[in-house]
Enzyme design. Structure first.
Site, short mmCIF file in Angstrom:
data_model
loop_
_atom_site.label_atom_id
_atom_site.label_comp_id
_atom_site.label_asym_id
_atom_site.label_seq_id
_atom_site.Cartn_x
_atom_site.Cartn_y
_atom_site.Cartn_z
N ASP A 289 45.01 54.00 35.21
CA ASP A 289 44.26 52.89 35.76
C ASP A 289 45.26 52.08 36.58
OD1 ASP A 289 42.30 50.94 36.05
OD2 ASP A 289 43.19 49.81 34.42
N GLU B 103 39.72 34.60 37.75
CA GLU B 103 39.13 33.27 37.66
C GLU B 103 40.18 32.22 37.39
OE1 GLU B 103 36.07 33.21 34.74
OE2 GLU B 103 34.57 33.79 36.21
N PHE C 70 28.89 37.20 36.61
CA PHE C 70 29.44 38.33 37.34
C PHE C 70 28.96 39.63 36.72
CE2 PHE C 70 32.56 41.60 38.06
CZ PHE C 70 32.81 41.49 39.40
N LYS D 65 30.88 33.74 44.86
CA LYS D 65 32.25 34.27 44.96
C LYS D 65 32.13 35.75 44.67
CE LYS D 65 34.86 34.08 41.32
NZ LYS D 65 35.53 33.49 40.16
N THR E 127 41.09 53.91 40.14
CA THR E 127 40.91 52.47 40.06
C THR E 127 39.56 52.07 40.62
OG1 THR E 127 41.75 50.37 40.83
CG2 THR E 127 42.16 52.25 42.24
N ASP F 103 39.37 49.34 42.18
CA ASP F 103 39.71 48.45 43.27
C ASP F 103 39.40 49.07 44.62
OD1 ASP F 103 40.54 45.92 43.53
OD2 ASP F 103 42.43 46.27 42.47
N ARG G 90 37.65 52.68 43.96
CA ARG G 90 36.26 52.30 43.77
C ARG G 90 35.52 53.27 42.84
NH1 ARG G 90 35.42 47.81 45.81
NH2 ARG G 90 36.01 47.20 47.90
N LYS H 20 35.70 58.09 36.38
CA LYS H 20 37.05 58.27 35.87
C LYS H 20 37.07 59.37 34.81
CE LYS H 20 38.90 53.60 36.45
NZ LYS H 20 39.54 52.48 35.77
N ASP I 47 43.93 50.02 30.42
CA ASP I 47 43.99 48.84 29.56
C ASP I 47 42.64 48.19 29.34
OD1 ASP I 47 43.63 47.79 32.12
OD2 ASP I 47 44.48 45.88 31.48
#
Lengths: 339, 1356
Positions: free
Chosen positions: B420, B690, B732, B756, B875, B877, B979, B985, B1005
């Site tokens: 990760d 946050e 979220f 946000k 990831t 991200d 993404r 995964k 994690d």
């Protein structure tokens, strides 16, 4: 200051063991150690080998097969199982003094005393003189527990039943006359067997202890009459019985019969002609076995055996040869020709 | 056998006892209906919830009575045990018995009892902790006494009312009915459940929300219907049915789970829903995991071969025996024994009997003690790994945890690592780096410098530490001190730099319980330009407010800035807590109001326009409306006292808050007083992002000072405290990738939505581009900066806002309320509702948050790389960020080519994959055409990196394309999946594991890594800040990513090589011993006779030769830790299973046979033609075998510690002691051997010693000494030269140097190819020559193989 207050309850112990940092010796097989090491081991082995060989060479052994397979053999007549109490006589010559003390063995070959079921077929408690086991021997003795009349056999079991029962008389022929060589039958068995392991029941006369029992099927006489000449050598502590009961490891074996330690023969058997009178009882031909007598003297390392000496010599020389090869290789690589 | 089935089998066996009770109960209930109905226990007459488990827990497996049968039953699940018992029982059959039957039982009984004692001890410990837990106290309402009485936990029953006080631990799963909190909230800490340290809010059941007085259990007559007990912590569904017939929905927000701790709430009352074993916490408790390692699977194959060998030699001997019997025909030899019936056994029958007998005699070939030994060794290995100081993180006081006890050796065989990114490679410490507001970028250079300082400090400190660490051990104490001194002086020198590691440590202790609040994250240096603008803006606003000018006059740039910071401050779920009582929420209410619940409420509230502070009158009015709206509910509660308690509460609160909050229309001195405390406020955030944003806003003096369910208070410069009425929070979620808050702006009185979220989603939700030139420009510029941030590896978030007119809001609210109250498909409706709100946004700006790499990540990645491990990063991200992090941690190399797979459709994906396949093939041909040998290995190493995004990954994982995808991925040096969802995964891991047949390790994690961790062969969890779910699912839990290096390269290597060697040694040892007996069969008519006494036969394995191998298996180090870390290439050894290849088993078998031949025939010839008796001959053979076996182990042992010496000496002593005692003990026992005085006599014989000298030497000499030495001599020079050659070619000069220095230690051995030709020196020459001229990789490979020990020769 704050540092000391760090909570470190989970901190592992910092010991050599837990950190796997125990001081350790790492045996390194480097040429500098190995080559001299090999030479040393090799030389030591060669030394031992020579000593063993020399010792072994000094041991005299004489074997005489008396099974009587050949028709010309004096004991051929006894091979017929119908003949009972057959006696035959074998003559032989000793060229030079057979140094004493001479051990007199009988040998059997192709005889499987190490056969598993055979080996289990005895009753140790009975043999240690426990009278309870006289009347009801242990089941291990099967099928030699009881005879057809349901009487218990003492000593029970296959080993006892198959006891070797040839007997020998050794005479020296001096000018045609026979001089019987005295044979010492004492102490031929293990001391512990005679004194600890095997015991006669503490009943005198010994015969009474055997009341209500029968002798093993193959035996000519009951246990308490094994040695008619020596009343103390009877029952379970009869020396020949003890020797027999100690099972041989391999199918070709010899067992100590007597020692020649007395009288004129204390120094050994002088050169000359000898005659061996054999009471031939024991059948071996049914299983293609052989019987022999062996005269031998012993050294500190036991009987004659050249194998061990040779083995030491071979391994020792191998070590030396290998160290030489290693040395050559080492030299070749340590000081390479080019560069 | 498949891996899964075996796994389940093991788990079953292990967990059977633990869950049996629960399972039984479950089964019973399955017959009942699917819901659980809970009534209150206040009815006096009988217990209304009789079927449900009470709160007494019992995790023990056994009772006193059931222990023996149950434990035996469990142990017999293991096939080996059944086999050995079968053998032991076979011994009781007279025709086939081999040993004394009682004696034959000894090993089985021994092993069973060792396991049983272990189980018993564990069970006892469980019992003790159970009792302790069962006897904890709690307050339970007693209907007899009409008050709460203290009771033990175990007495609590479903339907009981429990009163909970602050900091109390929940005894059961409780439905929250009342809370002393004015918001009817209850805060709980779930650290024991999921390890998350932030507080969670739980809400009183809706119907009891407005209950003003103390909850009275006697007035409670509702019935709760909810789902059956299940282990899903995040789900709870049910209804509460009131007497009036009203139904209210219950959700997980109403449930307090057993094991959690009540925080920030003085008192709460609830009703027990699930108790004891039916609580979610207990149902989640699955105990340790059981897996089979690769090595063990391989071993099982060889155990199977042992069985085959056993059967073969038994059949061989049986046939031999039949023939032997047959040759005698009817002539019975005198030594033959008839059957008990006095008849002859036919040769065939005796052969069959003999077969069984021999299975007993040869049983040691199947190593009974191997299984026990492996377990012991693994426990020791786990202990040693646990104890490693290098894997201990002082900062968090945590060390590595091995949660799976039996796959330590798998660590040494990994081939693929799936990692990760966030929190694993990076710290998951989000640090605000820079931002862009209204299209203007603020670079925060000072902030960047500050962050750089941390890095510097860390490295400086590490240098110090490592310097101290390398000093000799003797001086370690002093050196440690000196290191500390250096440290201290440094920290004084750099006094102003707040944040060396030591200080971070200190801070982390101070704020131990607040996550995401290290100084690095907190202390943000503001950008001067932006700070100036903020100040200007707020002073203008203050001015405007003062002059009652409309706020719209503010320039749009400035208003964007202030909006931006307000959004940063309030658009989150951060809870503020006061520093003095970390867990007590700061209470500061200006008004008491509940969130908008109805339309009327909304209208009522929004008609009077109010500014900042509310007044008590308004709050009470809202209360009245609330109560009236909930008449149905409040009627069933006693209300008379409600008013009074409430007012009392108010008074208390206001008096409590007086000193800080008195100046309600804030003035400057008020602000000053507030500032004193401001620095110490704590923010408890759910995610580090946050917290980072809130801290960033605080740096600009926009600080969040209080959050209540209906109100957020923000302090702004000049403006003082502003209270935003919080109308809604749309939390979220990962599908929306954004969160929004709906507030009423106190200055403008407008209803504002602040959103946000991820840039990709926010950008799509912005107002259509034609709205205005300014907006267009902002969007365009912001997008530019976003790309820039991503290129810097920053995590980006977009901030947007939207102003709603009242009508719009009312319209939306209606739908939203409907969605909220919907019973079916509520989640979906809420989702839709959120979508409706979050449209037409106005972009304010974007933030760039840095997720710093963890210490040593690049080094670790590089080392693992060199160890031949393929590292894939999976990831969630976005691509740019991931790629940049990948560059930062050296996963991608700027020099290497990068394949990027971004496809919108399956078709384009296919073409992309094909293209890249072609490319990689071309590369392959170009770069390594000379390397034919490498093509066979699973690693086709090229200088190629692959980047794939989530959408493309979905296509790639399609059945038809996965092979192609794998082919491409395999040919790349590193793979980066961005993404990707948690499911993807795990699918990737599964795909690689199953298709490539490689060993996979997954490390992560967070909760999103759990599925991946579970799928991989070895799952590693990082016990970081993001909760414990990953750790709970993992096999190993590490405090930091960099520890992976030592764990794999050192411990993995050691565990693997130790265990592999031990297993091979075991096979060898047993085979060698059994072969001795087998040779003897040729000399005893194949009768199953043994020259080795039965005692020695049975205890040889169990006692005489057991200890040294355990010590070696636990402590031996083939290569030192330093070398393993310096030369990660050595890891390839385990990956290729070099220590234990299938052929090695056979080599060992052959070796065992050879050695046994020597050990048998040297005594055979030495005693030939003598009067030796059976056991007098067997005793030296036993002794010789022991010596040979121990010496063999000695040669195998690379490092000799005193423990090795001790164990060997102990073994030999033990053997002779036992033998002497045994041989002196009983003259008549132990039939049939009666070894009385045998050993004693042997010890007097010179021949015995002569045999003991020559036999082990002969047995071991030709195998080991010359070959090893020869190869060593050759390789010493060849190896050095090879290293030198490669060192000049590569930059690894230091490897060469270290190699030369450490030469004696790294046992240089060449690969098999070299060994084969070790006699013909020419061959070696050519080989190394080829190595010299080969490509770079080849040189490397050659060097590697020089390091790697060649097992071929060693024939373990």
């Amino acid at each position: 200051m704050v540092k000391e207050e760090l909570s470190t309850e989970n901190r592992p112990d910092n010991t050599a063991f837990t950190q796997q940092r125990l001081p350790a010796w790492q045996p390194i097989l480097s040429a500098g150690i190995i080559i001299p090491g090999f030479v040393l081991i090799g030389l030591a082995f060669i030394g031992i080998g020579v000593a063993l060989l020399v010792t072994s060479q000094s041991i005299q052994v004489m074997e005489i097969d008396y099974t009587g397979v050949d028709q010309g053999s004096p004991c051929f007549k006894c091979t017929d199982s119908t003949v009972s109490n057959c006696k035959c006589e074998i003559e032989f010559t000793i060229d030079k003094l057979f140094e004493g003390p001479v051990f007199f063995y009988y040998g059997l070959s192709n005889y499987f005393q190490n056969y598993r079921k055979y080996g289990a077929s005895k009753d140790a408690s009975q043999l240690s003189g426990d009278l309870d086991y006289f009347t009801s021997p242990a089941t291990e003795c099967d099928p030699y527990i009881k005879d057809n009349n349901d009487k218990p056999i003492v000593p029970c079991g296959s080993i006892a039943n198959s006891m070797f029962n040839d007997s020998f008389v050794l005479s020296r022929l001096i000018n045609g006359a026979k001089e019987v060589v005295p044979l010492d039958g004492k102490g031929i068995s293990w001391w512990t067997d005679y004194n600890v392991k095997y015991r006669n029941p503490s009943i005198t006369p010994l015969k009474n202890a055997f009341n209500g029992t029968v002798k093993p099927i193959n035996w000519p006489r009951p246990a308490y009459e094994l040695d008619t000449s020596d009343p103390a050598n009877n029952g379970f502590i009869n020396q020949d019985f003890l020797v027999w009961m100690r099972r041989a490891a391999l199918p070709n074996f010899r067992k100590l019969y007597r020692r020649i330690t007395e009288g004129n023969y204390a120094d050994g058997l002088p050169a000359g002609d000898y005659s061996l009178e054999i009471t031939y009882n024991y059948p071996v031909l049914s299983f293609d076995g052989r019987k022999k007598v062996v005269f031998s003297n012993v050294s500190w390392m036991g009987g004659k055996n050249e194998f061990l000496g040779i083995a030491y010599l071979v391994i020792g020389s191998l070590c030396v040869i290998m160290s030489i090869v290693m040395l050559i290789v080492y030299a070749k690589f340590k000081f390479p020709d080019e560069d | 056998m498949t891996r899964e089935s075996r796994d389940t089998e093991i788990t079953k066996a292990a967990g059977a006892g633990a869950t049996a009770a629960v399972r039984g109960r479950k089964k019973r209930k399955n017959k009942e209906n699917k819901t659980r109905t809970v009534r209150a226990n206040t009815l006096l007459n009988d217990h209304p919830n009789p079927h449900y488990a009470n709160n007494k827990i019992k995790t023990t497996k056994y009772t006193l009575l059931s222990f023996l049968p149950k434990n035996l039953f469990e142990q017999f699940h293991r096939f080996a045990n059944v086999y050995f018992v079968f053998i032991a029982l076979l011994n009781f059959v007279p025709v086939v018995n081999a040993f004394q039957p009682e004696l034959a039982l000894a090993p089985v009984v021994f092993i069973l009892s060792v396991t049983a004692i272990k189980d018993l001890w564990e069970d006892y410990r469980r019992h003790r902790s159970d009792t302790e837990i069962n006897h904890m106290d709690c307050l339970v309402y007693s209907s007899m006494e009409r008050r709460y009485v203290e009771k033990y936990w175990k007495e609590v029953q479903v339907g009981d009312f429990i009163r909970l006080r602050c900091n109390e631990i929940l005894p059961a799963d409780v439905l929250l009915l009342s809370s002393s909190d004015p918001d009817r909230l209850c805060h709980i800490e779930t650290a024991t459940l999921d390890g998350e340290t932030n507080l969670k809010q739980r809400q009183v059941v809706r119907s009891f929300l407005d209950l003003d007085c103390e909850f009275d259990p006697f007035k409670y007559h509702s019935v709760i219907e909810c789902e059956k007990p299940n282990n899903d912590l995040n789900r709870f569904r049910g209804y509460i049915v009131h007497r009036s017939g009203r139904r209210d929905v219950l959700c997980k927000e109403n449930l307090l789970l057993r094991g959690c701790t009540i925080r920030n709430t003085e008192e709460a009352v609830g009703i027990v829903i699930y108790a004891g074993h039916e609580t979610k916490a207990m149902l989640n408790n699955n105990g340790p995991r059981y897996k089979r390692s690769k090595l063990e699977r391989q071993m099982n194959v060889d155990v199977f071969w042992c069985v085959i060998i056993l059967l073969v030699i038994c059949s061989f001997a049986a046939v031999g025996h039949g023939l032997w019997m047959f040759q005698y025909g009817d002539k019975r030899p005198v030594f033959d024994v008839l059957s008990p019936q006095g008849t002859n056994l036919s040769p065939i029958m005796s052969a069959i009997y003999l077969f069984l007998t021999l299975i007993i005699v040869f049983q040691v070939l199947i190593p009974i003690s191997l299984f026990v030994s492996i377990e012991i060794v693994k426990i020791c290995q786990v202990y040693l790994i646990h104890q490693d100081m290098d894997l201990y993180d002082e900062e968090t006081d945590s060390h590595l945890q091995c949660r799976a006890l039996n796959i330590t050796e798998d660590l040494g065989q990994m081939q693929y690592i799936f990692s990760d990114k966030t929190g694993t490679l990076t710290e998951n410490k989000m640090v605000f780096r820079r931002c862009t507001v209204a299209g203007v970028e603020y670079s925060h250079d000072a902030n960047a410098r500050r962050l750089a300082m941390y890095q510097e400090m860390d490295s400086e400190e590490e240098e110090c530490m490592s310097h101290g660490g390398t000093l000799p051990r003797r001086e370690s104490v002093t050196s440690h001190q000196s290191a500390r001194v250096v440290l201290r002086s440094q920290s004084t020198k750099s006094h102003r730099r707040t944040g060396s590691r030591a200080e971070a440590k200190r801070a982390s202790i101070l704020s131990k319980h607040t996550a995401f609040s290290s100084p690095m994250e907190k202390d943000i240096t503001p950008d001067p330009q932006l700070l100036y603008k903020v100040n200007e803006c707020s002073s203008q606003m203050d001015f405007m407010r003062f002059h009652s000018q409309p706020m719209s006059q503010l320039s749009s740039d400035l208003s964007d800035i202030i909006d931006f910071f307000i959004a940063l401050t309030i658009c989150n779920t951060v809870v503020v807590s006061s520093p003095n009582q970390p867990r007590h929420k700061v209470r500061m209410r200006f008004e008491l109001k509940s969130p908008v619940k109805t339309i009327e409420d909304f209208i009522k509230r929004f008609t009077p326009s109010r500014l900042t502070s509310g007044s008590n009158s308004s709050s009470s009015s809202s209360l009245i409306t609330n109560r009236s709206s909930n008449k149905g509910c409040s009627s069933l509660l006693s209300s008379p006292s409600a008013e009074s308690t409430l007012t009392k509460l108010h008074e208390e609160q206001s008096s409590h808050l007086e000193p800080t909050f008195s100046p309600v229309p804030p003035c400057y001195d008020g602000k000053a007083s507030w500032n004193l405390e401001e620095g110490e406020l704590r923010y408890e955030a759910e995610s580090p992002d946050e917290a980072a944003l809130v801290y960033a806003a605080r740096a600009y003096k926009c600080s969040l000072v209080g959050r209540l369910p209906d109100q957020v208070t923000v302090e702004l410069p000049h403006l003082g405290k502003l209270s935003f009425e919080l109308l809604h929070t749309l939390g979220f979620d990962s599908t929306r990738k954004r969160m929004s808050v709906v507030v009423k702006h106190p200055l403008t009185d407008q209803i504002t939505v602040y959103t946000k979220g991820a840039d990709s989603v926010i950008m799509d939700l912005l107002k259509p581009l034609d709205t205005g030139k300014r907006q267009k420009k902002i969007i365009c510029r912001t997008q530019n900066y976003l790309n820039l941030y991503a290129a810097d590896g920053l995590r980006t978030l977009c901030i947007a806002k939207k102003i709603l007119s009242k009508e719009e809001y009312a319209c939306w609210l209606q739908c939203h309320l409907e969605a909220e109250t919907a019973i079916q498909g509520r989640e979906e409706l809420l989702f839709q509702s959120a979508l409706r709100l979050e449209t037409n946004l106005q972009l304010l700006g974007a933030t760039g948050v840095e997720d710093r790499l963890q210490d040593g990540v690049p080094e670790t990645v590089a080392a693992l790389r060199r160890a031949g491990l393929q590292i894939w990063v999976l990831t969630g991200d976005k691509q740019e960020t991931a790629v940049n992090i990948a560059y930062a941690c050296k996963l991608l190399d700027p020099e290497e080519e990068m394949l990027t797979l971004n496809a919108d459709s399956q078709v384009s994906h296919v073409s992309l994959v094909c293209k890249s396949l072609g490319l990689s093939k071309k590369k392959q041909i170009n770069s390594s055409s000379s390397l034919s040998s490498h093509n066979t290995s699973p690693f086709l190493v090229h200088r190629l990196g692959l980047v794939i995004d989530g959408r493309t990954l979905a296509y790639a994982l399609d059945k038809t394309l996965e092979d192609k995808f794998l082919e491409v991925a395999r040919s790349c040096r590193s793979v980066l999946c961005c993404r990707s969802t948690p499911l993807q995964k795990s699918m990737v891991v599964k795909l690689v594991r199953n298709k490539l047949k490689v060993m996979t390790l997954a490390i992560g994690d967070g909760a999103n890594d759990v599925s991946m961790i579970q799928v991989a062969d070895v799952g590693v969890g990082i016990s970081g800040q993001e909760g414990m779910q990953a750790v709970m699912a993992s096999d190993f839990a590490l405090p930091r990513f960099r520890y992976l290096q030592k764990l794999l390269l050192v411990h993995g290597h050691w565990c693997y090589s130790r265990l592999a060697n031990m297993i091979l040694y075991f096979f060898y040892k047993n085979a060698m011993f059994v072969a001795l007996l087998f040779w003897y069969q040729f000399y005893c008519g194949f009768s199953g006779s043994a020259m080795i006494d039965q005692w020695y036969l049975i205890f040889f394995n169990l006692m005489f030769s057991a200890f040294p191998q355990l010590v070696t298996g636990t402590l031996d180090k083939d290569v030192s830790a330093e070398t393993l870390q310096r030369l990660p290439q050595l890891y390839v050894n385990g990956q290729n299973s070099e220590e234990y290849k299938p052929y090695m088993f056979w080599m060992n078998m052959i070796d065992a046979f050879y050695q046994s031949l020597v050990c048998f025939f040297i005594p055979y010839f030495a005693y030939a033609d003598s009067d030796v008796d059976l056991f007098t001959w067997g005793t030296p053979i036993t002794t010789l075998a022991l010596f040979t076996i121990l010496l063999h182990l000695g040669i195998e042992t690379k490092t000799w510690t005193w423990m090795n010496w001790l164990s060997i000496i102990f073994s030999i002593t033990l053997f002779f002691t036992v033998a002497l005692c045994y041989n002196a003990s009983c003259p008549t026992c132990f039939s049939p051997s009666n070894p009385y005085w045998t050993m004693q006599r042997q010890l007097q014989e010179p021949l015995f010693y002569l045999l003991c000298l020559i036999t082990p030497v002969t047995a071991l000499l030709p195998r080991y000494m010359p070959f090893r030495v020869l190869t060593r001599i050759i390789l010493q020079h060849r190896g050095l030269r090879g290293v030198r050659a490669s060192a000049t070619g590569v930059q690894n000069v230091d490897i060469y140097n270290s190699q030369r220095a450490k030469f004696s230690e790294v046992k240089l051995k060449l690969g098999f190819f070299c060994l084969c030709s070790s006699f013909t020196l020419n061959n070696i020459g050519t080989n190394s020559h080829r190595g010299g001229v080969g490509t770079h990789t080849h040189t490397h490979a050659h060097t590697d193989s020089v390091h790697i020990r060649a097992r071929a020769w060693r024939l373990e």
